[in-house]
Design an enzyme around this catalytic site. Structure first.
Site, PDB file in Angstrom:
ATOM      1  N   VAL A   1      -0.064 -10.521   1.300  1.00  0.00           N
ATOM      2  CA  VAL A   1      -0.545  -9.222   1.774  1.00  0.00           C
ATOM      3  C   VAL A   1       0.017  -8.159   0.837  1.00  0.00           C
ATOM      4  O   VAL A   1       1.230  -8.029   0.679  1.00  0.00           O
ATOM      5  CB  VAL A   1      -0.119  -8.950   3.229  1.00  0.00           C
ATOM      6  CG1 VAL A   1      -0.574  -7.555   3.668  1.00  0.00           C
ATOM      7  CG2 VAL A   1      -0.700 -10.017   4.154  1.00  0.00           C
ATOM      8  N   ASP A   2      -0.900  -7.435   0.206  1.00  0.00           N
ATOM      9  CA  ASP A   2      -0.531  -6.422  -0.786  1.00  0.00           C
ATOM     10  C   ASP A   2      -0.735  -5.041  -0.152  1.00  0.00           C
ATOM     11  O   ASP A   2       0.157  -4.517   0.505  1.00  0.00           O
ATOM     12  CB  ASP A   2      -1.405  -6.658  -2.028  1.00  0.00           C
ATOM     13  CG  ASP A   2      -1.075  -5.759  -3.198  1.00  0.00           C
ATOM     14  OD1 ASP A   2      -0.131  -4.972  -3.099  1.00  0.00           O
ATOM     15  OD2 ASP A   2      -1.764  -5.839  -4.240  1.00  0.00           O
TER      16      ASP A   2
HETATM   17  P1  5GP Z   1      -4.675  -6.636  -0.119  1.00  0.00           P
HETATM   18  O1  5GP Z   1      -6.021  -6.459   0.499  1.00  0.00           O
HETATM   19  O2  5GP Z   1      -3.568  -6.829   0.890  1.00  0.00           O
HETATM   20  O3  5GP Z   1      -4.368  -5.517  -1.088  1.00  0.00           O
HETATM   21  O4  5GP Z   1      -4.749  -7.894  -1.053  1.00  0.00           O
HETATM   22  C1  5GP Z   1      -4.702  -9.163  -0.604  1.00  0.00           C
HETATM   23  C2  5GP Z   1      -5.259 -10.093  -1.665  1.00  0.00           C
HETATM   24  O5  5GP Z   1      -4.964  -9.629  -2.997  1.00  0.00           O
HETATM   25  C3  5GP Z   1      -4.607 -11.456  -1.579  1.00  0.00           C
HETATM   26  O6  5GP Z   1      -5.270 -12.286  -0.674  1.00  0.00           O
HETATM   27  C4  5GP Z   1      -4.728 -11.939  -3.020  1.00  0.00           C
HETATM   28  O7  5GP Z   1      -5.991 -12.520  -3.225  1.00  0.00           O
HETATM   29  C5  5GP Z   1      -4.651 -10.688  -3.862  1.00  0.00           C
HETATM   30  N1  5GP Z   1      -3.313 -10.455  -4.412  1.00  0.00           N
HETATM   31  C6  5GP Z   1      -2.528  -9.371  -4.210  1.00  0.00           C
HETATM   32  N2  5GP Z   1      -1.366  -9.471  -4.878  1.00  0.00           N
HETATM   33  C7  5GP Z   1      -1.398 -10.661  -5.533  1.00  0.00           C
HETATM   34  C8  5GP Z   1      -0.463 -11.344  -6.412  1.00  0.00           C
HETATM   35  O8  5GP Z   1       0.646 -10.901  -6.724  1.00  0.00           O
HETATM   36  N3  5GP Z   1      -0.877 -12.554  -6.875  1.00  0.00           N
HETATM   37  C9  5GP Z   1      -2.078 -13.107  -6.563  1.00  0.00           C
HETATM   38  N4  5GP Z   1      -2.374 -14.282  -7.096  1.00  0.00           N
HETATM   39  N5  5GP Z   1      -2.970 -12.500  -5.745  1.00  0.00           N
HETATM   40  C10 5GP Z   1      -2.631 -11.282  -5.230  1.00  0.00           C
END
Ligand code: 5GP
Length: 178
Positions: free
Chosen positions: A102-103
């Protein structure tokens, strides 16, 4: 050209013992009954889901869902698009969304809302890794593996341009000299 070598951030041993602890918590929390459906978010969650689900001591079924990612880049657009929905009927069942990372939180927030529209008995979330500093939306992670800083990580299902998914540890890619 310099080679890209992932540096270990979270070791295989650390991951395995944390996954076991999460599985014990989940098994205890859902022990009172109802049908548990674990929904893995493709592609990154496939290894976490496999390990977590095999360590549960309660009955469970497995589904997958796919959403659009950031492509091969590493900057969040905030926009989330459903690419593949669950196939089975989840109405009246306990849903546990299993995410790799989760980013910003946009993906998980979108998935919770979308899956709630299928009228499940409950929706909870599990994530192996969270980038706490990067949160843009408030989203609850009921079962969290590790908090990390704002850096791109690979391994244990996570990729960089489709590489490194099958590493047994979580690493950070650092360019080496030469
Ligand atoms: P969010 O919607 O929370 O910004 O992003 C979630 C998605 O971003 C995750 O399911 C993943 O696919 C991708 N993601 C975010 N950070 C990373 C990272 O450090 N490494 C990888 N491989 N994917 C990430």
């Amino acid at each position: 050209m310099s080679e890209l070598t992932p540096e270990v951030l979270i070791s295989e041993e650390q991951i395995q013992s944390r996954v076991l602890a999460l599985a014990e918590d989940i098994s205890a929390d859902y022990a009172d009954g109802g049908e548990l459906v674990m929904i893995g978010v493709l592609k990154g969650s496939f290894i976490f889901l496999a390990d977590l689900s095999r360590r549960l001591s309660i009955p469970r079924t497995i589904e997958f869902i796919a959403v659009s990612s950031y492509g091969n880049g590493s900057v969040s657009s905030g926009a989330v698009r459903l690419v593949m929905d669950v196939r089975g009927n989840i109405e009246g069942k306990h849903v546990l969304i299993v995410e790799d990372i989760v980013d910003t939180g946009h993906t998980l927030k979108y998935l919770i809302g979308m899956l709630k529209s299928h009228r499940p008995a409950s929706v909870r979330t599990a994530a192996l890794v969270r980038k706490a500093e990067s949160a843009e939306v408030d989203v609850t992670i009921d079962y969290l593996g590790f908090d990390i800083g704002d850096e791109w990580v690979v391994g244990y299902g996570l990729d960089f341009a489709e590489q490194n998914r099958t590493l047994p540890y979580i690493g950070v890619i650092k360019p080496t000299d030469g």
